[in-house]
Design an enzyme around this catalytic site. Structure first.
Site, PDB file in Angstrom:
ATOM      1  N   GLU A  68       0.849  -1.197   0.000  1.00 47.00           N
ATOM      2  CA  GLU A  68       0.000   0.000   0.000  1.00 47.00           C
ATOM      3  C   GLU A  68       0.882   1.244   0.000  1.00 47.00           C
ATOM      4  O   GLU A  68       1.819   1.340   0.789  1.00 47.00           O
ATOM      5  CB  GLU A  68      -0.891  -0.021   1.246  1.00 47.00           C
ATOM      6  CG  GLU A  68      -1.817   1.175   1.314  1.00 47.00           C
ATOM      7  CD  GLU A  68      -2.803   1.085   2.466  1.00 47.00           C
ATOM      8  OE1 GLU A  68      -3.509   0.069   2.587  1.00 47.00           O
ATOM      9  OE2 GLU A  68      -2.852   2.049   3.250  1.00 47.00           O
TER      10      GLU A  68
ATOM     11  N   TYR B  81      -6.459   6.903  -0.521  1.00 44.54           N
ATOM     12  CA  TYR B  81      -7.279   8.015  -1.010  1.00 44.54           C
ATOM     13  C   TYR B  81      -7.600   8.910   0.175  1.00 44.54           C
ATOM     14  O   TYR B  81      -8.434   8.573   1.013  1.00 44.54           O
ATOM     15  CB  TYR B  81      -8.563   7.437  -1.607  1.00 44.54           C
ATOM     16  CG  TYR B  81      -9.458   8.425  -2.302  1.00 44.54           C
ATOM     17  CD1 TYR B  81      -9.325   8.665  -3.668  1.00 44.54           C
ATOM     18  CD2 TYR B  81     -10.450   9.088  -1.600  1.00 44.54           C
ATOM     19  CE1 TYR B  81     -10.167   9.555  -4.312  1.00 44.54           C
ATOM     20  CE2 TYR B  81     -11.296   9.978  -2.238  1.00 44.54           C
ATOM     21  CZ  TYR B  81     -11.152  10.204  -3.592  1.00 44.54           C
ATOM     22  OH  TYR B  81     -11.990  11.089  -4.236  1.00 44.54           O
TER      23      TYR B  81
ATOM     24  N   ARG C  53     -15.780   3.728   3.475  1.00 44.57           N
ATOM     25  CA  ARG C  53     -16.591   4.892   3.828  1.00 44.57           C
ATOM     26  C   ARG C  53     -15.696   6.093   4.084  1.00 44.57           C
ATOM     27  O   ARG C  53     -15.980   7.189   3.654  1.00 44.57           O
ATOM     28  CB  ARG C  53     -17.413   4.587   5.084  1.00 44.57           C
ATOM     29  CG  ARG C  53     -18.366   5.723   5.421  1.00 44.57           C
ATOM     30  CD  ARG C  53     -18.818   5.661   6.847  1.00 44.57           C
ATOM     31  NE  ARG C  53     -17.717   5.929   7.767  1.00 44.57           N
ATOM     32  CZ  ARG C  53     -17.810   5.870   9.082  1.00 44.57           C
ATOM     33  NH1 ARG C  53     -18.966   5.526   9.627  1.00 44.57           N
ATOM     34  NH2 ARG C  53     -16.778   6.135   9.863  1.00 44.57           N
TER      35      ARG C  53
ATOM     36  N   ASP D  55     -13.394   8.347   7.177  1.00 43.47           N
ATOM     37  CA  ASP D  55     -13.744   8.941   8.483  1.00 43.47           C
ATOM     38  C   ASP D  55     -14.659  10.129   8.246  1.00 43.47           C
ATOM     39  O   ASP D  55     -14.401  10.949   7.351  1.00 43.47           O
ATOM     40  CB  ASP D  55     -12.473   9.377   9.221  1.00 43.47           C
ATOM     41  CG  ASP D  55     -11.635   8.167   9.616  1.00 43.47           C
ATOM     42  OD1 ASP D  55     -12.232   7.148  10.021  1.00 43.47           O
ATOM     43  OD2 ASP D  55     -10.396   8.224   9.496  1.00 43.47           O
TER      44      ASP D  55
ATOM     45  N   ALA E 170     -19.999   1.999   4.070  1.00 42.59           N
ATOM     46  CA  ALA E 170     -19.305   1.423   2.904  1.00 42.59           C
ATOM     47  C   ALA E 170     -20.161   0.402   2.150  1.00 42.59           C
ATOM     48  O   ALA E 170     -20.002   0.248   0.937  1.00 42.59           O
ATOM     49  CB  ALA E 170     -17.993   0.788   3.359  1.00 42.59           C
TER      50      ALA E 170
ATOM     51  N   LYS F 198     -21.217  -5.698   3.686  1.00 44.15           N
ATOM     52  CA  LYS F 198     -20.346  -5.315   2.551  1.00 44.15           C
ATOM     53  C   LYS F 198     -20.119  -6.523   1.636  1.00 44.15           C
ATOM     54  O   LYS F 198     -20.054  -6.388   0.424  1.00 44.15           O
ATOM     55  CB  LYS F 198     -19.009  -4.766   3.064  1.00 44.15           C
ATOM     56  CG  LYS F 198     -19.157  -3.539   3.966  1.00 44.15           C
ATOM     57  CD  LYS F 198     -17.851  -2.785   4.192  1.00 44.15           C
ATOM     58  CE  LYS F 198     -17.049  -3.245   5.363  1.00 44.15           C
ATOM     59  NZ  LYS F 198     -15.977  -2.309   5.768  1.00 44.15           N
TER      60      LYS F 198
HETATM   61  P1  FAD Z   1     -17.762   0.991   7.188  1.00 44.85           P
HETATM   62  O1  FAD Z   1     -17.612  -0.391   6.726  1.00 44.85           O
HETATM   63  O2  FAD Z   1     -18.949   1.755   6.679  1.00 44.85           O
HETATM   64  O3  FAD Z   1     -17.796   0.961   8.795  1.00 44.85           O
HETATM   65  C1  FAD Z   1     -17.724   2.157   9.564  1.00 44.85           C
HETATM   66  C2  FAD Z   1     -18.407   1.923  10.917  1.00 44.85           C
HETATM   67  O4  FAD Z   1     -19.833   1.841  10.746  1.00 44.85           O
HETATM   68  C3  FAD Z   1     -18.020   0.602  11.598  1.00 44.85           C
HETATM   69  O5  FAD Z   1     -18.029   0.832  12.983  1.00 44.85           O
HETATM   70  C4  FAD Z   1     -19.121  -0.358  11.181  1.00 44.85           C
HETATM   71  O6  FAD Z   1     -19.305  -1.420  12.112  1.00 44.85           O
HETATM   72  C5  FAD Z   1     -20.334   0.557  11.118  1.00 44.85           C
HETATM   73  N1  FAD Z   1     -21.286   0.183  10.037  1.00 44.85           N
HETATM   74  C6  FAD Z   1     -20.956  -0.232   8.792  1.00 44.85           C
HETATM   75  N2  FAD Z   1     -22.069  -0.423   8.040  1.00 44.85           N
HETATM   76  C7  FAD Z   1     -23.112  -0.110   8.830  1.00 44.85           C
HETATM   77  C8  FAD Z   1     -24.521  -0.084   8.616  1.00 44.85           C
HETATM   78  N3  FAD Z   1     -25.059  -0.408   7.434  1.00 44.85           N
HETATM   79  N4  FAD Z   1     -25.318   0.300   9.669  1.00 44.85           N
HETATM   80  C9  FAD Z   1     -24.783   0.653  10.869  1.00 44.85           C
HETATM   81  N5  FAD Z   1     -23.449   0.648  11.126  1.00 44.85           N
HETATM   82  C10 FAD Z   1     -22.629   0.290  10.108  1.00 44.85           C
HETATM   83  N6  FAD Z   1      -9.291   5.802   4.991  1.00 44.85           N
HETATM   84  C11 FAD Z   1      -9.099   6.770   4.069  1.00 44.85           C
HETATM   85  O7  FAD Z   1      -9.570   7.898   4.251  1.00 44.85           O
HETATM   86  N7  FAD Z   1      -8.374   6.513   2.910  1.00 44.85           N
HETATM   87  C12 FAD Z   1      -7.825   5.299   2.651  1.00 44.85           C
HETATM   88  O8  FAD Z   1      -7.179   5.106   1.621  1.00 44.85           O
HETATM   89  C13 FAD Z   1      -8.004   4.264   3.621  1.00 44.85           C
HETATM   90  N8  FAD Z   1      -7.506   3.027   3.424  1.00 44.85           N
HETATM   91  C14 FAD Z   1      -7.742   2.018   4.331  1.00 44.85           C
HETATM   92  C15 FAD Z   1      -7.231   0.737   4.078  1.00 44.85           C
HETATM   93  C16 FAD Z   1      -7.459  -0.307   4.980  1.00 44.85           C
HETATM   94  C17 FAD Z   1      -6.902  -1.683   4.686  1.00 44.85           C
HETATM   95  C18 FAD Z   1      -8.219  -0.051   6.170  1.00 44.85           C
HETATM   96  C19 FAD Z   1      -8.455  -1.146   7.168  1.00 44.85           C
HETATM   97  C20 FAD Z   1      -8.723   1.216   6.428  1.00 44.85           C
HETATM   98  C21 FAD Z   1      -8.496   2.269   5.510  1.00 44.85           C
HETATM   99  N9  FAD Z   1      -9.007   3.570   5.731  1.00 44.85           N
HETATM  100  C22 FAD Z   1      -8.774   4.556   4.798  1.00 44.85           C
HETATM  101  C23 FAD Z   1      -9.696   3.902   6.984  1.00 44.85           C
HETATM  102  C24 FAD Z   1     -11.259   3.887   6.864  1.00 44.85           C
HETATM  103  O9  FAD Z   1     -11.695   4.824   5.922  1.00 44.85           O
HETATM  104  C25 FAD Z   1     -11.840   4.205   8.254  1.00 44.85           C
HETATM  105  O10 FAD Z   1     -11.541   3.188   9.165  1.00 44.85           O
HETATM  106  C26 FAD Z   1     -13.333   4.554   8.273  1.00 44.85           C
HETATM  107  O11 FAD Z   1     -13.643   5.108   9.557  1.00 44.85           O
HETATM  108  C27 FAD Z   1     -14.274   3.382   8.062  1.00 44.85           C
HETATM  109  O12 FAD Z   1     -14.308   2.984   6.764  1.00 44.85           O
HETATM  110  P2  FAD Z   1     -15.024   1.574   6.383  1.00 44.85           P
HETATM  111  O13 FAD Z   1     -15.019   1.465   4.923  1.00 44.85           O
HETATM  112  O14 FAD Z   1     -14.446   0.487   7.179  1.00 44.85           O
HETATM  113  O15 FAD Z   1     -16.510   1.894   6.905  1.00 44.85           O
END
Ligand code: FAD
Length: 286
Positions: free
Chosen positions: A25, A56, A113, A115, A130, A170
């Site tokens: 990465e 991103y 999704r 932060d 997400a 997801k």
């Molecule tokens: P989600 O899967 O949407 O989860 C977010 C929170 O909401 C979790 O607590 C989950 O349990 C909860 N949730 C999910 N779906 C629902 C639903 N339908 N109803 C109720 N609650 C729900 N961030 C960046 O800005 N840029 C990057 O490039 C980046 N790369 C990453 C790469 C990796 C491998 C990882 C592990 C993280 C990365 N992140 C990045 C961080 C990520 O964006 C954050 O952790 C963010 O807060 C959550 O994104 P997510 O896609 O996991 O969200």
């Protein structure tokens, strides 16, 4: 090659086919330093990474690889997985971006999704989680989709059970691989994989590994996550700050050897845009 195919089976042959698949990465360097990043990538080519993933706007920043950058990295003959966060984007902007990625001939995307900044009102978002983004990408493109997973649970989650229930949303929406948050205690990953399988999720869970380069860098990462850090390792880094890279490499080699023994499908490295330390690590484990 698409994620589902990439991690389908572990075969034997050249480095990339032997044991876990390696991926790196990287993030957009500040200023005009992109050519030195390309140089680092060229040096890593001999490890035959199956993917280069491109962050991103990570860590609260707005720094992104442009579509032009993606084209240049793809032209170095790497299989790419650009990340994409949906939280501050409207549906039409997301569609425009994912279409541009697909039109480059890129086959994979990491759907996140992101932060949620304090100033954003959740009710105004086109995408709140997400899983909604995964569904949208699936509907609009043929991209193969990876998603994030959290062995020590996502900081916003009430508990691990809820977090895995949301992870399943997801996968049910069409994601075909999970890339995890970094961790330093492999048991957390093993337990997570067990819970993920119990929840009926069958896709590969690729561990995210961050080789330590300095204590301050680790502290920055763990302050943003719920990741725990081993006391003994911290003490060692405090005592010998000048040897941090060496200590980090040794820890990482042991960690990866244990993961390989467990039978992980891949090893996804957060290399912080450096080739030196990861080269030493991979020379020891492959
Ligand atoms: P989600 O899967 O949407 O989860 C977010 C929170 O909401 C979790 O607590 C989950 O349990 C909860 N949730 C999910 N779906 C629902 C639903 N339908 N109803 C109720 N609650 C729900 N961030 C960046 O800005 N840029 C990057 O490039 C980046 N790369 C990453 C790469 C990796 C491998 C990882 C592990 C993280 C990365 N992140 C990045 C961080 C990520 O964006 C954050 O952790 C963010 O807060 C959550 O994104 P997510 O896609 O996991 O969200």
């Amino acid at each position: 090659m698409e994620l589902s195919e990439l991690y389908q089976e572990r075969s034997f042959g050249n480095i990339a086919d032997f044991g876990p698949k390696i991926s790196f990465e990287i993030f957009p360097p500040k200023g005009n330093d992109i050519s030195s990043l390309y140089e680092e990538l060229r040096l890593l080519k001999r490890f035959e990474p199956v993917l280069i993933s491109l962050t991103y706007g990570a860590n609260g920043g707005a720094n992104r690889f442009s579509i032009e950058d993606m084209k240049s990295i793809r032209d170095l003959e790497f299989n790419l997985m650009p990340h994409f966060t949906c939280v501050s984007s409207l549906k039409n902007e997301v569609e425009e971006h994912i279409t541009a990625v697909e039109n480059l001939g890129i086959e994979n995307i990491l759907a996140l999704r992101g932060d949620i900044p304090d100033y954003i009102k959740r009710e105004e978002l086109d995408f709140e989680y997400a899983n909604e983004l995964v569904e949208f990408i699936k509907e609009k493109t043929t991209l193969s989709i990876g998603v994030a997973g959290y062995p020590q649970t996502h900081p916003e989650s009430k508990n691990a059970h809820e977090d895995i229930k949301n992870l399943k949303r997801k996968i049910d929406a069409g994601a075909s691989a999970i890339f995890t948050q970094l961790f330093f205690d492999n048991d957390k990953y093993y337990h997570y994989v067990e819970s993920v399988r119990k929840a009926g999720i069958e896709v590969p869970v690729i561990p995210g590994i961050m080789p330590i380069r300095s204590l301050s860098q680790v502290e920055k990462m763990i302050s943003m996550t719920k990741v725990t850090f081993p006391k003994k390792l911290r003490e060692k880094l405090e005592k010998y700050p000048d040897d941090a890279k060496k200590i980090g490499a040794e820890f990482c080699i042991n960690q990866c050897q244990d993961l390989i023994e467990f039978g992980v499908p891949g090893l996804h490295y957060f290399i912080l845009n450096h080739s030196d330390q990861i080269s030493e690590i991979l020379e020891n484990i492959l």
